[in-house]
Design a protein around this motif. Structure first.
Motif, PDB file in Angstrom:
ATOM      1  N   PHE A  35       3.504 -12.730 -15.309  1.00  0.00           N
ATOM      2  CA  PHE A  35       3.890 -11.322 -15.291  1.00  0.00           C
ATOM      3  C   PHE A  35       2.813 -10.481 -14.616  1.00  0.00           C
ATOM      4  CE2 PHE A  35       4.290  -7.133 -17.363  1.00  0.00           C
ATOM      5  CZ  PHE A  35       5.583  -6.821 -16.968  1.00  0.00           C
ATOM      6  N   ILE A  36       1.555 -10.729 -14.964  1.00  0.00           N
ATOM      7  CA  ILE A  36       0.447  -9.997 -14.355  1.00  0.00           C
ATOM      8  C   ILE A  36       0.350 -10.301 -12.867  1.00  0.00           C
ATOM      9  CG2 ILE A  36      -2.078  -9.773 -14.329  1.00  0.00           C
ATOM     10  CD1 ILE A  36      -1.956 -10.223 -17.403  1.00  0.00           C
ATOM     11  N   GLU A  37       0.692 -11.528 -12.480  1.00  0.00           N
ATOM     12  CA  GLU A  37       0.642 -11.903 -11.065  1.00  0.00           C
ATOM     13  C   GLU A  37       1.513 -10.984 -10.219  1.00  0.00           C
ATOM     14  OE1 GLU A  37       1.342 -15.771  -8.166  1.00  0.00           O
ATOM     15  OE2 GLU A  37       2.283 -15.736 -10.140  1.00  0.00           O
ATOM     16  N   ILE A  38       2.649 -10.594 -10.733  1.00  0.00           N
ATOM     17  CA  ILE A  38       3.546  -9.695  -9.995  1.00  0.00           C
ATOM     18  C   ILE A  38       2.803  -8.422  -9.607  1.00  0.00           C
ATOM     19  CG2 ILE A  38       5.638  -8.282 -10.177  1.00  0.00           C
ATOM     20  CD1 ILE A  38       6.675 -10.500 -12.151  1.00  0.00           C
ATOM     21  N   PHE A  39       2.033  -7.878 -10.537  1.00  0.00           N
ATOM     22  CA  PHE A  39       1.342  -6.618 -10.282  1.00  0.00           C
ATOM     23  C   PHE A  39       0.173  -6.773  -9.321  1.00  0.00           C
ATOM     24  CE2 PHE A  39       3.592  -5.961 -14.239  1.00  0.00           C
ATOM     25  CZ  PHE A  39       4.258  -4.777 -13.952  1.00  0.00           C
ATOM     26  N   TRP A  40      -0.583  -7.884  -9.437  1.00  0.00           N
ATOM     27  CA  TRP A  40      -1.695  -7.999  -8.507  1.00  0.00           C
ATOM     28  C   TRP A  40      -1.228  -8.332  -7.102  1.00  0.00           C
ATOM     29  CZ3 TRP A  40      -2.751 -12.577  -6.100  1.00  0.00           C
ATOM     30  CH2 TRP A  40      -2.613 -13.789  -6.788  1.00  0.00           C
ATOM     31  N   VAL A  41      -0.119  -9.035  -6.980  1.00  0.00           N
ATOM     32  CA  VAL A  41       0.416  -9.283  -5.638  1.00  0.00           C
ATOM     33  C   VAL A  41       0.885  -7.969  -5.010  1.00  0.00           C
ATOM     34  CG1 VAL A  41       2.256 -10.410  -4.331  1.00  0.00           C
ATOM     35  CG2 VAL A  41       0.983 -11.701  -6.048  1.00  0.00           C
ATOM     36  N   LEU A  42       1.558  -7.139  -5.800  1.00  0.00           N
ATOM     37  CA  LEU A  42       1.938  -5.817  -5.298  1.00  0.00           C
ATOM     38  C   LEU A  42       0.697  -5.014  -4.923  1.00  0.00           C
ATOM     39  CD1 LEU A  42       4.785  -4.836  -7.768  1.00  0.00           C
ATOM     40  CD2 LEU A  42       5.011  -5.331  -5.333  1.00  0.00           C
ATOM     41  N   GLY A  43      -0.349  -5.149  -5.724  1.00  0.00           N
ATOM     42  CA  GLY A  43      -1.595  -4.455  -5.427  1.00  0.00           C
ATOM     43  C   GLY A  43      -2.207  -4.891  -4.114  1.00  0.00           C
ATOM     44  N   LEU A  44      -2.090  -6.181  -3.796  1.00  0.00           N
ATOM     45  CA  LEU A  44      -2.612  -6.668  -2.512  1.00  0.00           C
ATOM     46  C   LEU A  44      -1.945  -5.944  -1.346  1.00  0.00           C
ATOM     47  CD1 LEU A  44      -2.794 -10.521  -3.134  1.00  0.00           C
ATOM     48  CD2 LEU A  44      -4.710  -8.920  -3.042  1.00  0.00           C
ATOM     49  N   LYS A  45      -0.677  -5.610  -1.516  1.00  0.00           N
ATOM     50  CA  LYS A  45       0.064  -4.942  -0.448  1.00  0.00           C
ATOM     51  C   LYS A  45      -0.185  -3.438  -0.419  1.00  0.00           C
ATOM     52  CE  LYS A  45       4.643  -4.282   1.487  1.00  0.00           C
ATOM     53  NZ  LYS A  45       6.043  -4.652   1.455  1.00  0.00           N
ATOM     54  N   HIS A  46      -0.329  -2.831  -1.593  1.00  0.00           N
ATOM     55  CA  HIS A  46      -0.330  -1.377  -1.660  1.00  0.00           C
ATOM     56  C   HIS A  46      -1.669  -0.732  -1.976  1.00  0.00           C
ATOM     57  CE1 HIS A  46       3.991  -1.241  -1.208  1.00  0.00           C
ATOM     58  NE2 HIS A  46       4.093  -2.196  -2.114  1.00  0.00           N
ATOM     59  N   ALA A  47      -2.687  -1.492  -2.333  1.00  0.00           N
ATOM     60  CA  ALA A  47      -3.992  -0.895  -2.656  1.00  0.00           C
ATOM     61  C   ALA A  47      -4.601  -0.261  -1.408  1.00  0.00           C
ATOM     62  CB  ALA A  47      -4.925  -1.947  -3.233  1.00  0.00           C
ATOM     63  N   ASP A  48      -5.084   0.968  -1.571  1.00  0.00           N
ATOM     64  CA  ASP A  48      -5.661   1.658  -0.422  1.00  0.00           C
ATOM     65  C   ASP A  48      -6.945   2.412  -0.762  1.00  0.00           C
ATOM     66  OD1 ASP A  48      -4.593   3.692  -1.912  1.00  0.00           O
ATOM     67  OD2 ASP A  48      -3.240   4.433  -0.370  1.00  0.00           O
ATOM     68  N   SER A  49      -7.538   2.088  -1.895  1.00  0.00           N
ATOM     69  CA  SER A  49      -8.796   2.723  -2.268  1.00  0.00           C
ATOM     70  C   SER A  49      -9.635   1.716  -3.071  1.00  0.00           C
ATOM     71  CB  SER A  49      -8.541   3.973  -3.107  1.00  0.00           C
ATOM     72  OG  SER A  49      -7.974   3.624  -4.359  1.00  0.00           O
ATOM     73  N   ILE A  50     -10.900   1.997  -3.173  1.00  0.00           N
ATOM     74  CA  ILE A  50     -11.810   1.114  -3.914  1.00  0.00           C
ATOM     75  C   ILE A  50     -11.363   0.947  -5.370  1.00  0.00           C
ATOM     76  CG2 ILE A  50     -14.194   0.826  -4.731  1.00  0.00           C
ATOM     77  CD1 ILE A  50     -13.821   0.188  -1.769  1.00  0.00           C
ATOM     78  N   PRO A  51     -11.033   2.036  -6.084  1.00  0.00           N
ATOM     79  CA  PRO A  51     -10.588   1.842  -7.476  1.00  0.00           C
ATOM     80  C   PRO A  51      -9.335   0.964  -7.588  1.00  0.00           C
ATOM     81  CG  PRO A  51     -11.149   4.150  -7.120  1.00  0.00           C
ATOM     82  CD  PRO A  51     -11.176   3.464  -5.773  1.00  0.00           C
ATOM     83  N   MET A  52      -8.413   1.116  -6.650  1.00  0.00           N
ATOM     84  CA  MET A  52      -7.210   0.276  -6.687  1.00  0.00           C
ATOM     85  C   MET A  52      -7.566  -1.188  -6.430  1.00  0.00           C
ATOM     86  SD  MET A  52      -4.358   2.707  -4.882  1.00  0.00           S
ATOM     87  CE  MET A  52      -2.947   1.688  -5.280  1.00  0.00           C
ATOM     88  N   TRP A  53      -8.488  -1.436  -5.489  1.00  0.00           N
ATOM     89  CA  TRP A  53      -8.900  -2.815  -5.216  1.00  0.00           C
ATOM     90  C   TRP A  53      -9.647  -3.415  -6.406  1.00  0.00           C
ATOM     91  CZ3 TRP A  53      -6.707  -5.845  -2.034  1.00  0.00           C
ATOM     92  CH2 TRP A  53      -6.130  -5.353  -0.872  1.00  0.00           C
ATOM     93  N   ILE A  54     -10.408  -2.589  -7.114  1.00  0.00           N
ATOM     94  CA  ILE A  54     -11.084  -3.075  -8.323  1.00  0.00           C
ATOM     95  C   ILE A  54     -10.042  -3.446  -9.376  1.00  0.00           C
ATOM     96  CG2 ILE A  54     -12.570  -2.373 -10.250  1.00  0.00           C
ATOM     97  CD1 ILE A  54     -14.199  -0.737  -8.149  1.00  0.00           C
ATOM     98  N   GLY A  55      -9.000  -2.624  -9.491  1.00  0.00           N
ATOM     99  CA  GLY A  55      -7.909  -2.932 -10.415  1.00  0.00           C
ATOM    100  C   GLY A  55      -7.206  -4.231 -10.058  1.00  0.00           C
ATOM    101  N   VAL A  56      -6.966  -4.441  -8.767  1.00  0.00           N
ATOM    102  CA  VAL A  56      -6.335  -5.683  -8.305  1.00  0.00           C
ATOM    103  C   VAL A  56      -7.216  -6.873  -8.659  1.00  0.00           C
ATOM    104  CG1 VAL A  56      -5.635  -6.997  -6.254  1.00  0.00           C
ATOM    105  CG2 VAL A  56      -4.975  -4.593  -6.473  1.00  0.00           C
ATOM    106  N   ALA A  57      -8.502  -6.757  -8.388  1.00  0.00           N
ATOM    107  CA  ALA A  57      -9.432  -7.852  -8.711  1.00  0.00           C
ATOM    108  C   ALA A  57      -9.443  -8.131 -10.214  1.00  0.00           C
ATOM    109  CB  ALA A  57     -10.839  -7.510  -8.225  1.00  0.00           C
TER     110      ALA A  57
END
Length: 114
Positions: free
Chosen positions: A11-33
């Protein structure tokens, strides 16, 4: 408990994969990581009690199905009968692997097939 880890990780994988596509700032990339780290930690915990191949197949399969569904529902990805049939086939495999993996460990740490 191990299956709960697998399902949460998928379930969490769905969100981090979406984050890989849509992250556009350092805080978002930290969240993805952070999401990647949590999902992998859950998968590693599941490996303690379940066969690695089954865990990995269910984890990645859940992520694949989830991402395709999110793309269709929220991002207007094209949908076809063939795509839906392949998703159903993938889900059948995921469910089948989960059902065939027993819940009692043998002496070598592998799960017995029911």
């Amino acid at each position: 408990m191990a299956w709960l880890y697998v399902f949460l990780a998928g379930f969490i994988e769905i969100f981090w994969v979406l984050g890989l596509k849509h992250a556009d700032s350092i805080p978002m990339w930290i969240g993805v990581a952070g999401l990647i780290a949590v999902s992998f930690w859950l998968v590693i915990k599941a490996y303690d009690e379940l066969p690695a191949g089954t865990v990995y197949a269910v984890f990645t399969g859940m992520g694949t199905v989830g991402i395709v569904i999110v793309d269709i529902v929220f991002f207007d990805a094209p949908v076809s009968i063939a795509k839906l049939a392949l998703l159903a086939l993938l889900l059948t495999g995921i469910i089948g692997l989960k059902r065939l993996t027993g819940s009692s460990a043998s002496e070598d740490g592998e799960k017995e097939v029911a």
